[in-house]
Design a protein around this motif. Structure first.
Motif, PDB file in Angstrom:
ATOM      1  N   HIS A  70      -0.852  -9.956  -8.444  1.00 53.04           N
ATOM      2  CA  HIS A  70      -1.536  -8.837  -7.799  1.00 53.04           C
ATOM      3  C   HIS A  70      -3.044  -8.968  -7.987  1.00 53.04           C
ATOM      4  O   HIS A  70      -3.522  -9.844  -8.722  1.00 53.04           O
ATOM      5  CB  HIS A  70      -1.037  -7.496  -8.359  1.00 53.04           C
ATOM      6  CG  HIS A  70      -1.150  -7.396  -9.851  1.00 53.04           C
ATOM      7  ND1 HIS A  70      -2.359  -7.290 -10.502  1.00 53.04           N
ATOM      8  CD2 HIS A  70      -0.207  -7.418 -10.824  1.00 53.04           C
ATOM      9  CE1 HIS A  70      -2.148  -7.212 -11.803  1.00 53.04           C
ATOM     10  NE2 HIS A  70      -0.850  -7.311 -12.027  1.00 53.04           N
ATOM     11  N   GLY A  71      -3.797  -8.071  -7.331  1.00 51.68           N
ATOM     12  CA  GLY A  71      -5.255  -8.118  -7.415  1.00 51.68           C
ATOM     13  C   GLY A  71      -5.790  -7.370  -8.620  1.00 51.68           C
ATOM     14  O   GLY A  71      -5.042  -7.071  -9.570  1.00 51.68           O
ATOM     15  N   THR A  72      -7.073  -7.068  -8.572  1.00 55.78           N
ATOM     16  CA  THR A  72      -7.751  -6.469  -9.721  1.00 55.78           C
ATOM     17  C   THR A  72      -7.584  -4.951  -9.795  1.00 55.78           C
ATOM     18  O   THR A  72      -8.028  -4.336 -10.751  1.00 55.78           O
ATOM     19  CB  THR A  72      -9.254  -6.789  -9.660  1.00 55.78           C
ATOM     20  OG1 THR A  72      -9.767  -6.304  -8.399  1.00 55.78           O
ATOM     21  CG2 THR A  72      -9.513  -8.293  -9.753  1.00 55.78           C
ATOM     22  N   ALA A  73      -6.983  -4.379  -8.754  1.00 55.37           N
ATOM     23  CA  ALA A  73      -6.721  -2.930  -8.688  1.00 55.37           C
ATOM     24  C   ALA A  73      -7.921  -2.100  -9.145  1.00 55.37           C
ATOM     25  O   ALA A  73      -7.801  -1.317 -10.097  1.00 55.37           O
ATOM     26  CB  ALA A  73      -5.466  -2.582  -9.499  1.00 55.37           C
ATOM     27  N   PRO A  74      -9.066  -2.231  -8.507  1.00 54.01           N
ATOM     28  CA  PRO A  74     -10.256  -1.509  -8.965  1.00 54.01           C
ATOM     29  C   PRO A  74     -10.083   0.012  -8.961  1.00 54.01           C
ATOM     30  O   PRO A  74     -10.730   0.719  -9.739  1.00 54.01           O
ATOM     31  CB  PRO A  74     -11.347  -1.935  -7.960  1.00 54.01           C
ATOM     32  CG  PRO A  74     -10.647  -2.582  -6.823  1.00 54.01           C
ATOM     33  CD  PRO A  74      -9.338  -3.077  -7.326  1.00 54.01           C
ATOM     34  N   ASP A  75      -9.157   0.501  -8.120  1.00 55.73           N
ATOM     35  CA  ASP A  75      -8.949   1.957  -8.037  1.00 55.73           C
ATOM     36  C   ASP A  75      -8.401   2.557  -9.335  1.00 55.73           C
ATOM     37  O   ASP A  75      -8.579   3.753  -9.592  1.00 55.73           O
ATOM     38  CB  ASP A  75      -8.025   2.308  -6.844  1.00 55.73           C
ATOM     39  CG  ASP A  75      -6.703   1.535  -6.846  1.00 55.73           C
ATOM     40  OD1 ASP A  75      -6.644   0.440  -7.449  1.00 55.73           O
ATOM     41  OD2 ASP A  75      -5.728   2.030  -6.257  1.00 55.73           O
ATOM     42  N   ILE A  76      -7.742   1.741 -10.169  1.00 53.03           N
ATOM     43  CA  ILE A  76      -7.187   2.303 -11.417  1.00 53.03           C
ATOM     44  C   ILE A  76      -7.748   1.615 -12.670  1.00 53.03           C
ATOM     45  O   ILE A  76      -7.324   1.908 -13.781  1.00 53.03           O
ATOM     46  CB  ILE A  76      -5.633   2.221 -11.434  1.00 53.03           C
ATOM     47  CG1 ILE A  76      -5.148   0.767 -11.218  1.00 53.03           C
ATOM     48  CG2 ILE A  76      -5.012   3.158 -10.401  1.00 53.03           C
ATOM     49  CD1 ILE A  76      -3.686   0.572 -11.600  1.00 53.03           C
ATOM     50  N   ASN A 120       0.074  -1.469 -14.764  1.00 50.46           N
ATOM     51  CA  ASN A 120       1.388  -1.965 -15.178  1.00 50.46           C
ATOM     52  C   ASN A 120       1.238  -3.436 -15.605  1.00 50.46           C
ATOM     53  O   ASN A 120       0.904  -4.282 -14.779  1.00 50.46           O
ATOM     54  CB  ASN A 120       2.350  -1.846 -13.993  1.00 50.46           C
ATOM     55  CG  ASN A 120       3.731  -2.363 -14.307  1.00 50.46           C
ATOM     56  OD1 ASN A 120       4.022  -2.753 -15.428  1.00 50.46           O
ATOM     57  ND2 ASN A 120       4.592  -2.364 -13.303  1.00 50.46           N
ATOM     58  N   ILE A 159      -8.394  -4.433 -13.688  1.00 53.36           N
ATOM     59  CA  ILE A 159      -7.399  -4.116 -14.729  1.00 53.36           C
ATOM     60  C   ILE A 159      -7.080  -5.327 -15.625  1.00 53.36           C
ATOM     61  O   ILE A 159      -6.285  -5.202 -16.559  1.00 53.36           O
ATOM     62  CB  ILE A 159      -6.064  -3.593 -14.113  1.00 53.36           C
ATOM     63  CG1 ILE A 159      -5.452  -4.622 -13.130  1.00 53.36           C
ATOM     64  CG2 ILE A 159      -6.260  -2.240 -13.456  1.00 53.36           C
ATOM     65  CD1 ILE A 159      -4.045  -4.260 -12.658  1.00 53.36           C
TER      66      ILE A 159
HETATM   67  P1  ATP Z   1      -8.227  -7.041  -4.958  1.00 55.00           P
HETATM   68  O1  ATP Z   1      -9.470  -6.765  -4.175  1.00 55.00           O
HETATM   69  O2  ATP Z   1      -8.531  -7.648  -6.293  1.00 55.00           O
HETATM   70  O3  ATP Z   1      -7.170  -7.803  -4.206  1.00 55.00           O
HETATM   71  P2  ATP Z   1      -6.808  -4.633  -4.272  1.00 55.00           P
HETATM   72  O4  ATP Z   1      -6.859  -3.248  -4.830  1.00 55.00           O
HETATM   73  O5  ATP Z   1      -7.231  -4.844  -2.868  1.00 55.00           O
HETATM   74  O6  ATP Z   1      -7.596  -5.599  -5.275  1.00 55.00           O
HETATM   75  P3  ATP Z   1      -4.370  -5.037  -5.532  1.00 55.00           P
HETATM   76  O7  ATP Z   1      -5.127  -5.137  -6.793  1.00 55.00           O
HETATM   77  O8  ATP Z   1      -3.269  -6.006  -5.332  1.00 55.00           O
HETATM   78  O9  ATP Z   1      -5.333  -5.175  -4.332  1.00 55.00           O
HETATM   79  O10 ATP Z   1      -3.828  -3.558  -5.449  1.00 55.00           O
HETATM   80  C1  ATP Z   1      -3.127  -2.979  -4.374  1.00 55.00           C
HETATM   81  C2  ATP Z   1      -2.632  -1.638  -4.837  1.00 55.00           C
HETATM   82  O11 ATP Z   1      -1.620  -1.835  -5.842  1.00 55.00           O
HETATM   83  C3  ATP Z   1      -3.706  -0.766  -5.497  1.00 55.00           C
HETATM   84  O12 ATP Z   1      -3.497   0.599  -5.167  1.00 55.00           O
HETATM   85  C4  ATP Z   1      -3.510  -0.984  -6.967  1.00 55.00           C
HETATM   86  O13 ATP Z   1      -3.875   0.136  -7.760  1.00 55.00           O
HETATM   87  C5  ATP Z   1      -2.000  -1.246  -7.095  1.00 55.00           C
HETATM   88  N1  ATP Z   1      -1.719  -2.198  -8.178  1.00 55.00           N
HETATM   89  C6  ATP Z   1      -1.914  -3.539  -8.153  1.00 55.00           C
HETATM   90  N2  ATP Z   1      -1.587  -4.082  -9.310  1.00 55.00           N
HETATM   91  C7  ATP Z   1      -1.156  -3.097 -10.111  1.00 55.00           C
HETATM   92  C8  ATP Z   1      -0.661  -3.036 -11.453  1.00 55.00           C
HETATM   93  N3  ATP Z   1      -0.538  -4.114 -12.221  1.00 55.00           N
HETATM   94  N4  ATP Z   1      -0.341  -1.826 -11.951  1.00 55.00           N
HETATM   95  C9  ATP Z   1      -0.439  -0.717 -11.203  1.00 55.00           C
HETATM   96  N5  ATP Z   1      -0.876  -0.696  -9.932  1.00 55.00           N
HETATM   97  C10 ATP Z   1      -1.236  -1.875  -9.381  1.00 55.00           C
END
Ligand code: ATP
Length: 335
Positions: free
Chosen positions: A261-267, A274, A13
């Motif tokens: 936060h991380g890259t939130a690949p799911d969205i 956000n 994201i």
């Molecule tokens: P990574 O491998 O980069 O750490 P991740 O998915 O394991 O990614 P996060 O990216 O921190 O870890 O996401 C954790 C959850 O929070 C996910 O379901 C993600 O969609 C949601 N999330 C994280 N950041 C945001 C954001 N800025 N807006 C909306 N949802 C978010």
């Protein structure tokens, strides 16, 4: 005068939330121009480098960067991009303010604390030894006097500047009799220069319990690397989660502001991200650059937007897209 900042779009994201920051800055007429660079998975695919040398040069030149989340491929022998950037630029302070916001659901209503995490040593020093034959692993937590002193000093200086009454040093000196005691001793030494600020110390396990029972008792908190890492996310959880808290990695020369936060690949790529966390990190950056009035204007607009659930993104219970949320923020800047 316009200042140039290195912008690292990031993975997942990252491009969406960095775009939101650019749009808001443009609307608020912030005197900042962006030098766009990248790192992580995206540049690894494009040019075979996790941290391109052009990025290093750009940060060296501009001294300030704003960074979207980055992916380090797991299990391929790559060292974390974030950890590498901290080490290259000696960004020894990881600063994470955690403040409750009206409209954002959280367990407590009046939390206002900031965590200073030591960012370059401790268990992140890279001193790991594995004996294949015996199947024994040693991970060394290197804590130095210089490293401890400068992070505690940064915490006290911040407390002094912001009029905070107390600095809490978090440690495990009862068990880590060498590393823990050294860190605590640095706290005691630095505090002598700030007699008007109370020095508090807490063992990390008690600290966790105190934080979930009564987080309002804390003001400025300082901890070694791993304890600080864990406490930072715990505190983010107290005020609404990783989507709304900001973070900065600061050294004596360079500062990199980032979404924690991380890259939130799911969205990713769906317009659901956000951008609040990165926007708030960008606000920290504006304070660092002495652009306080722009910081305050954007901060006010974000807080006003977050009061209305329907204007928020899905993670905060709303239905707005990243772009819609960004536009709601911009509307409030113009008023
Ligand atoms: P990574 O491998 O980069 O750490 P991740 O998915 O394991 O990614 P996060 O990216 O921190 O870890 O996401 C954790 C959850 O929070 C996910 O379901 C993600 O969609 C949601 N999330 C994280 N950041 C945001 C954001 N800025 N807006 C909306 N949802 C978010």
């Amino acid at each position: 005068m316009t200042k140039t900042v290195t912008l690292i779009k990031g993975d997942g994201i990252g491009p969406e939330i960095t775009e939101a920051v650019k749009t808001v800055f443009k609307a608020a007429q912030v005197p900042v121009s962006w030098e766009e660079e990248n790192a992580g998975q995206t540049t690894l695919a494009e040019c075979g480098e996790l941290i391109p040398s052009s990025l290093i040069e750009s940060i060296k030149k501009n001294k300030i960067a704003l960074k979207g989340p980055l992916t380090t491929p797991v299990g391929k022998g790559f060292k974390s991009v974030n950890v590498q950037l901290r080490q290259i630029f000696d960004l020894y302070q990881n600063v994470r303010p955690c403040v409750t916001t009206e409209g954002v659901e959280s367990r407590f209503k009046d939390v206002n604390l900031v965590i200073f995490r030591e960012n370059t040593e401790g268990l992140y020093a890279g001193l790991e030894f594995f004996d294949e034959r015996l199947q024994i692993s040693d991970s060394v937590a290197r804590v130095t006097w210089e490293g401890s002193y400068r992070i505690v000093k940064a915490a006290f200086e911040y407390a002094d500047r912001m009029g905070c009454k107390k600095v809490t040093v978090v440690h495990k000196a009862n068990i880590l009799k060498s590393a823990g005691k050294l860190f605590l001793k640095a706290g005691e030494e630095v505090s002598k220069d700030y007699p008007h600020i109370e020095l508090d110390d807490k063992i990390v396990d008690n600290m966790c319990m105190q934080l979930v029972i009564k987080p309002q008792q804390f003001d400025v908190v300082v901890a070694t690397n791993l304890f600080g890492d864990i406490l930072s996310d715990l505190c983010a959880g107290l005020v609404g989660g990783l989507g709304v808290v900001s973070g900065a990695n600061i050294g004596d020369e360079v500062a990199i502001f980032e979404a924690v936060h991380g890259t939130a690949p799911d969205i990713a790529g769906q317009g659901k991200a956000n951008p609040t966390a990165l926007l708030r990190s960008a606000i920290m950056m504006l304070h660092h650059m002495d652009l306080r009035e722009y910081a305050d204007a954007i901060d006010h607009a974000i807080n006003e937007t977050l009061k209305h659930k329907e204007q928020c993104t899905g993670d905060l219970g709303g239905s707005a897209t990243t772009e819609e949320f960004t536009n709601f923020v911009i509307e409030k800047i113009k008023k």
